[in-house]
Design a protein around this motif. Structure first.
Motif, PDB file in Angstrom:
ATOM      1  N   UNK A  34      -8.688   5.431   6.361  1.00  0.00           N
ATOM      2  CA  UNK A  34      -9.237   4.268   5.223  1.00  0.00           C
ATOM      3  C   UNK A  34      -9.869   5.149   4.055  1.00  0.00           C
ATOM      4  N   UNK A  35     -10.664   6.480   4.487  1.00  0.00           N
ATOM      5  CA  UNK A  35     -11.163   7.105   3.230  1.00  0.00           C
ATOM      6  C   UNK A  35     -10.109   7.851   2.495  1.00  0.00           C
ATOM      7  N   UNK A  52      -5.730   5.763  -3.711  1.00  0.00           N
ATOM      8  CA  UNK A  52      -4.900   4.682  -4.211  1.00  0.00           C
ATOM      9  C   UNK A  52      -6.057   3.736  -4.906  1.00  0.00           C
ATOM     10  N   UNK A  53      -7.332   3.744  -4.532  1.00  0.00           N
ATOM     11  CA  UNK A  53      -8.286   2.829  -4.947  1.00  0.00           C
ATOM     12  C   UNK A  53      -8.240   2.501  -6.335  1.00  0.00           C
ATOM     13  N   UNK A  54      -8.110   1.208  -6.879  1.00  0.00           N
ATOM     14  CA  UNK A  54      -8.091   1.182  -8.536  1.00  0.00           C
ATOM     15  C   UNK A  54      -9.742   1.322  -8.873  1.00  0.00           C
ATOM     16  N   UNK A  82     -12.838   7.842 -12.158  1.00  0.00           N
ATOM     17  CA  UNK A  82     -13.560   8.913 -11.531  1.00  0.00           C
ATOM     18  C   UNK A  82     -12.942   9.311  -9.957  1.00  0.00           C
ATOM     19  N   UNK A  83     -11.569   9.291 -10.107  1.00  0.00           N
ATOM     20  CA  UNK A  83     -10.944   9.911  -8.782  1.00  0.00           C
ATOM     21  C   UNK A  83     -11.301  11.335  -8.556  1.00  0.00           C
TER      22      UNK A  83
END
Length: 242
Positions: free
Chosen positions: A11-12, A18-20, A25-26
């Motif tokens: 999940x991390x 891919x988290x919007x 700040x990716x």
């Protein structure tokens, strides 16, 4: 393992990739997570942690002797006070046995008599020389033993060291049998520490190299004595070293 480790890690990774919410700040989020992982690896794998155990044992001088009386006698004089450094052969205690002195005098008289009888037999050329010489030899051996016991009444140090006999002062004039303990002679040049290690702790000795060890005496735990040279005996023993 799956629910607590693998699923959260998956999940991390999905969240970082891919988290919007991390669109702007990716890179910084990935760097922070990588730094946390590197810090955990550094703490768990690189930084040394205290890893030690205690083993009770006995500290003894490599050269030590319990001084005993080799012949019975009465304590007549303390030739060397307790707590003094002595050398090999130095007299420590003087014993006296008046009965032994009497036996030596009697035996010497018997020896003189036997020699006179041997000379008389030689002059008369009798055939009784063999039993006379046998008696002369037996008396001579007995006299040597008695004289050796008389010499042993002067107790001497077998080696260099510290002479410790705190209770001997109270035994002045007392009769001591053969083998009675008089004191302790300790050579402080080298000491051996014998420790008893349980089976559970012994496995840690052979799993990795022992980096160091110290001896701490009861009542002086603040002073650590360094150990020079170690010998590990990988065998089961049922008898304590002391």
């Amino acid at each position: 393992a799956i629910g607590w480790v693998i699923v959260p890690l998956v999940k991390l990774v999905k969240y970082l990739a891919a988290s919007p919410r991390l669109e702007r700040n990716r890179p910084r989020a990935i760097a922070v997570c990588g730094g946390v992982v590197a810090l955990l690896v550094l703490v768990l794998e690189v930084l040394p942690f205290p890893n030690h155990f205690r083993a009770p044992g006995v500290l003894q001088a490599a050269e030590h002797t319990i001084v005993v009386s080799e012949t019975p006698g009465r304590v007549e004089a303390l030739l060397t006070p307790t707590g003094r450094n002595v050398i090999a052969g130095q007299p420590l205690v003087q014993l006296r046995d008046r009965e032994l002195e009497f036996e030596i005098a009697v035996t010497r008289a018997q020896l003189a008599e036997a020699r006179a009888m041997e000379l008389r037999a030689l002059e008369r050329q009798t055939a009784d020389l063999k039993p006379l010489r046998s008696r002369l030899q037996a008396i001579t051996q007995q006299l040597r033993k008695l004289e050796a016991d008389q010499v042993a009444l002067t107790v001497r140090a077998r080696h260099d060291g510290l002479w410790l006999a705190p209770q001997l002062q109270d035994l002045r004039g007392a009769w001591l049998p053969r083998g009675a303990s008089l004191g302790l002679l300790i050579n402080g040049g080298e000491f051996h520490f014998s420790a008893v290690v349980s089976q559970r702790e012994a496995s840690r000795l052979f799993a990795s190299e022992l980096r160091g060890a110290q001896v701490r005496l009861r009542g002086q735990a603040g002073i650590g004595l360094a150990i020079v040279g170690q010998k590990i005996i990988p065998a089961e023993h049922e008898t304590l070293p002391s």
